[in-house]
Design a protein around this motif. Structure first.
Motif, PDB file in Angstrom:
ATOM      1  N   GLY A 111       6.217   6.970 -21.997  1.00 43.32           N
ATOM      2  CA  GLY A 111       6.425   8.142 -22.822  1.00 43.32           C
ATOM      3  C   GLY A 111       4.792   8.584 -22.980  1.00 43.32           C
ATOM      4  N   ASP A 112       3.781   7.698 -22.654  1.00 48.01           N
ATOM      5  CA  ASP A 112       2.225   7.955 -22.813  1.00 48.01           C
ATOM      6  C   ASP A 112       1.804   8.047 -21.103  1.00 48.01           C
ATOM      7  OD1 ASP A 112      -0.254   8.713 -23.412  1.00 48.01           O
ATOM      8  OD2 ASP A 112      -0.268   6.941 -24.774  1.00 48.01           O
ATOM      9  N   PRO A 113       1.364   8.988 -20.921  1.00 48.62           N
ATOM     10  CA  PRO A 113       0.688   9.096 -19.576  1.00 48.62           C
ATOM     11  C   PRO A 113      -0.340   8.292 -19.236  1.00 48.62           C
ATOM     12  CG  PRO A 113       1.252  11.554 -20.279  1.00 48.62           C
ATOM     13  CD  PRO A 113       1.439  10.486 -21.372  1.00 48.62           C
ATOM     14  N   ARG A 114      -1.036   7.954 -20.426  1.00 50.55           N
ATOM     15  CA  ARG A 114      -2.105   7.198 -20.384  1.00 50.55           C
ATOM     16  C   ARG A 114      -1.956   5.622 -20.209  1.00 50.55           C
ATOM     17  NH1 ARG A 114      -5.034   8.834 -25.807  1.00 50.55           N
ATOM     18  NH2 ARG A 114      -2.819   8.391 -26.401  1.00 50.55           N
ATOM     19  N   LYS A 115      -0.642   5.275 -20.624  1.00 49.60           N
ATOM     20  CA  LYS A 115      -0.181   3.939 -20.203  1.00 49.60           C
ATOM     21  C   LYS A 115       0.508   3.570 -19.040  1.00 49.60           C
ATOM     22  CE  LYS A 115       0.093   3.140 -25.301  1.00 49.60           C
ATOM     23  NZ  LYS A 115       1.050   2.640 -26.424  1.00 49.60           N
ATOM     24  N   SER A 116       0.640   4.434 -17.975  1.00 45.88           N
ATOM     25  CA  SER A 116       1.093   4.294 -16.750  1.00 45.88           C
ATOM     26  C   SER A 116       0.338   3.128 -15.931  1.00 45.88           C
ATOM     27  CB  SER A 116       1.397   5.724 -15.850  1.00 45.88           C
ATOM     28  OG  SER A 116       0.008   6.126 -15.620  1.00 45.88           O
ATOM     29  N   LYS A 117       1.093   2.494 -15.108  1.00 45.52           N
ATOM     30  CA  LYS A 117       0.303   1.468 -14.479  1.00 45.52           C
ATOM     31  C   LYS A 117       0.713   1.113 -13.224  1.00 45.52           C
ATOM     32  CE  LYS A 117       2.645  -2.390 -17.089  1.00 45.52           C
ATOM     33  NZ  LYS A 117       2.306  -3.490 -17.903  1.00 45.52           N
TER      34      LYS A 117
END
Length: 430
Positions: free
Chosen positions: A134-140
């Motif tokens: 849900g948070d784009p900053r947490k994509s990996k």
């Protein structure tokens, strides 16, 4: 009775003598016959016991492993023949295992961005992909292992078993982690941690080149850093031992390395087989030069065999990826070890490091240190090890020559399949 048989009277002395002769013959004959019957029974029981022992020898010498809780998977001897579960279709099998894997499920739409294909093996392809949340900053970045389609019931069962095995293991900082799975429908995915820098063998070969750094990773290796990597591998082996398991194929090719020299032990296929089937499948082969003598003699494996292989790993690191026993053909390695011969100390190896190697190469398993004790020795040696002198080997590696000396196929080498020498060019996540 003797007199009646001889047809003589009571006053006939000759008849009495012959009667006594009959007694002398019959009694020993009966005793010998009874002895032979008893001996035959004993031999029959002994042979029966030997056959029973041979049938179960594949399960002896291996620490008992906790059963896979949610997958009906049992073994019949060394062949690893798996009895199919009660479910008769892939769909029913997936429904039966869904509750156990519910916490690991990853929505397929979160794995939409496939970056590249890393490997295409017999069981399926392995991709590097982006996993979104849900948070784009947490994509990996993750590694996705896909089961090839169409897959039969046994292939699906084995794939689910591998996921459940990693779930049983849990997390350890020096093992490649399971991030999740997609098993509620086909195709089946196993989502693993991405260690983008690649395997240790590729790293060691790159250290031979005249480069200081590449992609932010230093390519200068010191003795102190060898101890640092070694301690992490032993920590992973301790973890497996606590789970009553062993790795079975400890080598630089089965270790992933991060930019900060964090080591991740991978290649857990043998550990899974022991956990699920109680024995190593004959189809699972390991290069001979990394095997302990008991493994070469087809005896049951244990964590002490991993310690022998760890000594080979230390040799690989101090020589920056040289093949072990360079003067011995792979097919002659057992005869070489039976003469109690070990590798000589490399010129890049200190006496302290070499003594650690030799402690791993005792012929007797009981004489080798445990992973915990060996890690303590490495920690003590690291305190006085050099952190300035860089290990140097001027010769670059020729993959074909390395493969011939090491006794492995060229296709399995990390730099052999892609001309760009991508360190992820082989399946080290299996």
């Amino acid at each position: 009775m003797a007199r009646m048989l001889l047809e003589c009277s009571l006053s006939d002395k000759l008849c009495v003598v012959q009667g006594e002769q009959y007694a002398v013959i019959i009694v020993p004959t009966l005793l010998v016959g009874a002895f032979l019957i008893l001996l035959g029974v004993i031999l029959w029981l002994f042979i029966r016991g030997q056959r029973s022992q041979q049938q179960t020898s594949g399960l002896q010498g291996i620490s008992p492993t906790p059963p896979s809780r949610d997958l009906s998977c049992k073994a019949a001897g060394l062949g690893g023949n798996v009895f199919l579960p009660l479910e008769t279709s892939v769909e029913s099998l997936l429904r039966a295992t869904t509750p156990a894997l519910a916490k690991l499920q990853v929505p397929r739409e979160q794995l939409s961005d496939v970056l590249e294909q890393i490997h295409n093996g017999n069981c399926g392809a392995i991709y590097r992909a982006k996993m979104h949340s849900g948070d784009p900053r947490k994509s990996k970045s993750v590694v996705v292992k896909a089961l090839r389609e169409p897959a039969g019931l046994r292939e699906v069962q084995d794939f689910l078993g591998q996921i459940q095995f990693r779930q049983y293991l849990g997390k350890h900082k020096n093992l490649v982690q399971l991030e999740g799975c997609c098993t509620e429908g086909l195709p089946l995915y196993m989502v693993l941690e991405d260690v983008a820098q690649g395997d240790l063998l590729s790293f060691l070969w790159t250290c031979r080149r005249d480069v200081m750094n590449m992609d932010g990773l230093l390519y200068d290796l010191t003795e102190k850093q060898v101890y640092h990597i070694g301690k992490q591998v032993l920590s992973a082996l301790e973890f497996l031992q606590d789970k009553q398991l062993f790795h079975g194929d400890v080598a630089a090719r089965n270790i992933l390395i991060q930019g900060d020299l964090t080591a991740k032990l991978c290649g857990l296929g043998l550990a899974y087989e022991v956990h699920a089937r109680g024995a190593i499948s004959s189809a699972h082969t390991v290069p001979l030069k990394w095997l302990a003598p008991e493994r070469l003699l087809l005896r049951p494996a244990s964590i002490r065999g991993d310690i022998w292989s760890f000594g080979i790993l230390l040799y690989e690191m101090v020589t920056l990826g040289a093949p072990p026993y360079p003067e011995v053909p792979p097919t002659r390695i057992l005869q070489h070890l039976q003469r109690r011969k070990i590798m000589k100390r490399p010129s890049t190896c200190t006496h302290t490091m070499y003594n650690l190697m030799k402690s791993c190469w005792h012929w007797s398993e009981d004489s080798r240190p445990s992973p915990r004790k060996l890690r303590s020795r490495l920690e003590a040696a690291a305190r006085t090890a050099s952190d300035k002198a860089v290990l140097q080997v001027p010769e670059l590696v020729v993959p074909e020559l390395y493969a011939a000396v090491a006794g492995i196929s060229v296709e399995s080498l990390p730099t052999a399949t892609l001309p760009s020498e991508d360190p992820q060019a082989r399946n080290v996540y299996v």
